[in-house]
Design an enzyme around this catalytic site. Structure first.
Site, PDB file in Angstrom:
ATOM      1  N   HIS A  78      62.347  23.641  41.045  1.00  0.00           N
ATOM      2  CA  HIS A  78      63.408  22.652  41.293  1.00  0.00           C
ATOM      3  C   HIS A  78      63.299  22.035  42.682  1.00  0.00           C
ATOM      4  O   HIS A  78      63.554  20.835  42.866  1.00  0.00           O
ATOM      5  CB  HIS A  78      64.768  23.331  41.108  1.00  0.00           C
ATOM      6  CG  HIS A  78      65.932  22.391  41.117  1.00  0.00           C
ATOM      7  ND1 HIS A  78      66.084  21.382  40.193  1.00  0.00           N
ATOM      8  CD2 HIS A  78      67.016  22.302  41.937  1.00  0.00           C
ATOM      9  CE1 HIS A  78      67.208  20.724  40.442  1.00  0.00           C
ATOM     10  NE2 HIS A  78      67.782  21.258  41.498  1.00  0.00           N
ATOM     11  N   LEU A 125      69.300  14.074  44.401  1.00  0.00           N
ATOM     12  CA  LEU A 125      68.743  13.230  43.335  1.00  0.00           C
ATOM     13  C   LEU A 125      69.626  12.033  43.023  1.00  0.00           C
ATOM     14  O   LEU A 125      69.156  11.056  42.434  1.00  0.00           O
ATOM     15  CB  LEU A 125      68.513  14.050  42.053  1.00  0.00           C
ATOM     16  CG  LEU A 125      67.315  14.991  42.078  1.00  0.00           C
ATOM     17  CD1 LEU A 125      67.205  15.732  40.738  1.00  0.00           C
ATOM     18  CD2 LEU A 125      66.015  14.245  42.360  1.00  0.00           C
ATOM     19  N   VAL A 163      67.896  19.973  51.261  1.00  0.00           N
ATOM     20  CA  VAL A 163      67.316  20.662  50.109  1.00  0.00           C
ATOM     21  C   VAL A 163      66.644  21.920  50.634  1.00  0.00           C
ATOM     22  O   VAL A 163      65.746  21.837  51.492  1.00  0.00           O
ATOM     23  CB  VAL A 163      66.289  19.772  49.372  1.00  0.00           C
ATOM     24  CG1 VAL A 163      65.882  20.420  48.057  1.00  0.00           C
ATOM     25  CG2 VAL A 163      66.838  18.371  49.131  1.00  0.00           C
ATOM     26  N   GLU A 203      64.052  29.591  44.100  1.00  0.00           N
ATOM     27  CA  GLU A 203      63.032  30.430  43.451  1.00  0.00           C
ATOM     28  C   GLU A 203      62.144  29.634  42.503  1.00  0.00           C
ATOM     29  O   GLU A 203      61.106  30.126  42.072  1.00  0.00           O
ATOM     30  CB  GLU A 203      63.734  31.541  42.656  1.00  0.00           C
ATOM     31  CG  GLU A 203      64.495  32.517  43.531  1.00  0.00           C
ATOM     32  CD  GLU A 203      65.284  33.518  42.712  1.00  0.00           C
ATOM     33  OE1 GLU A 203      65.162  33.518  41.473  1.00  0.00           O
ATOM     34  OE2 GLU A 203      66.038  34.294  43.318  1.00  0.00           O
ATOM     35  N   THR A 204      62.566  28.444  42.141  1.00  0.00           N
ATOM     36  CA  THR A 204      61.865  27.724  41.074  1.00  0.00           C
ATOM     37  C   THR A 204      61.274  26.406  41.572  1.00  0.00           C
ATOM     38  O   THR A 204      61.425  26.026  42.732  1.00  0.00           O
ATOM     39  CB  THR A 204      62.845  27.399  39.923  1.00  0.00           C
ATOM     40  OG1 THR A 204      63.762  26.386  40.379  1.00  0.00           O
ATOM     41  CG2 THR A 204      63.633  28.638  39.491  1.00  0.00           C
TER      42      THR A 204
HETATM   43  N1  LIG Z   1      69.112  22.120  44.799  1.00  0.00           N
HETATM   44  C1  LIG Z   1      69.590  21.053  45.479  1.00  0.00           C
HETATM   45  C2  LIG Z   1      70.081  19.936  44.816  1.00  0.00           C
HETATM   46  N2  LIG Z   1      70.086  19.920  43.462  1.00  0.00           N
HETATM   47  C3  LIG Z   1      70.918  19.046  42.681  1.00  0.00           C
HETATM   48  C4  LIG Z   1      70.273  17.732  42.354  1.00  0.00           C
HETATM   49  O1  LIG Z   1      70.125  16.924  43.525  1.00  0.00           O
HETATM   50  C5  LIG Z   1      71.130  16.948  41.373  1.00  0.00           C
HETATM   51  O2  LIG Z   1      72.433  16.761  41.901  1.00  0.00           O
HETATM   52  C6  LIG Z   1      71.267  17.643  40.025  1.00  0.00           C
HETATM   53  O3  LIG Z   1      69.992  17.925  39.509  1.00  0.00           O
HETATM   54  C7  LIG Z   1      72.034  16.739  39.033  1.00  0.00           C
HETATM   55  O4  LIG Z   1      71.343  15.486  38.849  1.00  0.00           O
HETATM   56  N3  LIG Z   1      70.553  18.869  45.515  1.00  0.00           N
HETATM   57  C8  LIG Z   1      70.557  18.893  46.892  1.00  0.00           C
HETATM   58  O5  LIG Z   1      71.009  17.904  47.540  1.00  0.00           O
HETATM   59  N4  LIG Z   1      70.097  19.974  47.557  1.00  0.00           N
HETATM   60  C9  LIG Z   1      69.606  21.062  46.895  1.00  0.00           C
HETATM   61  O6  LIG Z   1      69.173  22.046  47.564  1.00  0.00           O
HETATM   62  C1  LIG Z   2      66.376  22.995  45.627  1.00  0.00           C
HETATM   63  C2  LIG Z   2      66.190  24.381  45.193  1.00  0.00           C
HETATM   64  O1  LIG Z   2      65.086  24.820  45.046  1.00  0.00           O
HETATM   65  C3  LIG Z   2      67.345  25.285  44.959  1.00  0.00           C
HETATM   66  O2  LIG Z   2      68.580  24.842  45.392  1.00  0.00           O
HETATM   67  C4  LIG Z   2      67.402  25.690  43.534  1.00  0.00           C
HETATM   68  O3  LIG Z   2      67.173  27.043  43.519  1.00  0.00           O
HETATM   69  P1  LIG Z   2      66.397  27.791  42.333  1.00  0.00           P
HETATM   70  O4  LIG Z   2      65.007  27.230  42.301  1.00  0.00           O
HETATM   71  O5  LIG Z   2      66.440  29.216  42.794  1.00  0.00           O
HETATM   72  O6  LIG Z   2      67.179  27.520  41.079  1.00  0.00           O
END
Ligand SMILES: Nc1c(NC[C@H](O)[C@H](O)[C@H](O)CO)[nH]c(=O)[nH]c1=O
Ligand SMILES: CC(=O)[C@@H](O)COP(=O)(O)O
Length: 140
Positions: A74, A43, A67, A71-72
């Site tokens: 997100h 992000l 990425v 589970e969610t």
């Molecule tokens: N879950 C993953 C993320 N999550 C983090 C977000 O990108 C971001 O850094 C956070 O929400 C703070 O703004 N990032 C990835 O690159 N890969 C993932 O699987």
């Molecule tokens: C990008 C995602 O879905 C992962 O890294 C976050 O996992 P969760 O949805 O289990 O919190």
């Protein structure tokens, strides 16, 4: 020679290292300079590219990250919003190759990151090279 910035979200180190190796190899084979900038997650990649583009120091960009579905909801946010914002920057005329993998599991990530297999880092670098050529061709 052009100057490229690889912006990587260092979330999964081993896959990132492979994606970056593939991207660097493609850019350097084409005779270009490469720098790498690290941000926390996918992000943050579009914002970092926007800031770096504003500086005028770079001619093109490669977004690198992984990425993996959890589970969610997100996953949908991170995968969709990073791609959407990169596309918006591309539509503003910034040459960017999107090498952010959005996968179900680590096996899928490994296959796509490995330069000797699907080499998605190299593919993203070639996309950035292609957009930079078009930008130069259509420059007024
Ligand atoms: N879950 C993953 C993320 N999550 C983090 C977000 O990108 C971001 O850094 C956070 O929400 C703070 O703004 N990032 C990835 O690159 N890969 C993932 O699987
Ligand atoms: C990008 C995602 O879905 C992962 O890294 C976050 O996992 P969760 O949805 O289990 O919190």
């Amino acid at each position: 020679m052009a100057r490229f910035l690889i912006v990587e979200a260092r979330f999964y180190e081993n896959f990132n290292d492979m994606l970056i190796a593939g991207a660097k190899a493609a850019l350097q084979a084409a005779g270009h300079e490469v720098e790498v900038l690290t941000v926390p997650g996918a992000l943050e990649i579009p914002g970092a590219i926007a800031l770096a583009a504003e500086s005028g120091e770079f001619d093109g960009f490669v977004a690198i990250g992984v990425v993996i579905r959890g589970e969610t909801y997100h996953f949908e946010i991170v995968a969709g919003e990073s791609a959407r914002a990169i596309m918006a920057l591309t539509m503003d005329g910034i040459p960017i190759g999107n090498g952010i993998l959005t996968v179900e599991n680590e096996d899928q990530a490994n296959l796509r990151a490995d330069p000797s297999q699907k080499d998605k880092g190299g593919e993203a670098a070639k996309a950035a090279l292609s957009l930079l050529s078009l930008a130069e061709r259509f420059a007024s």
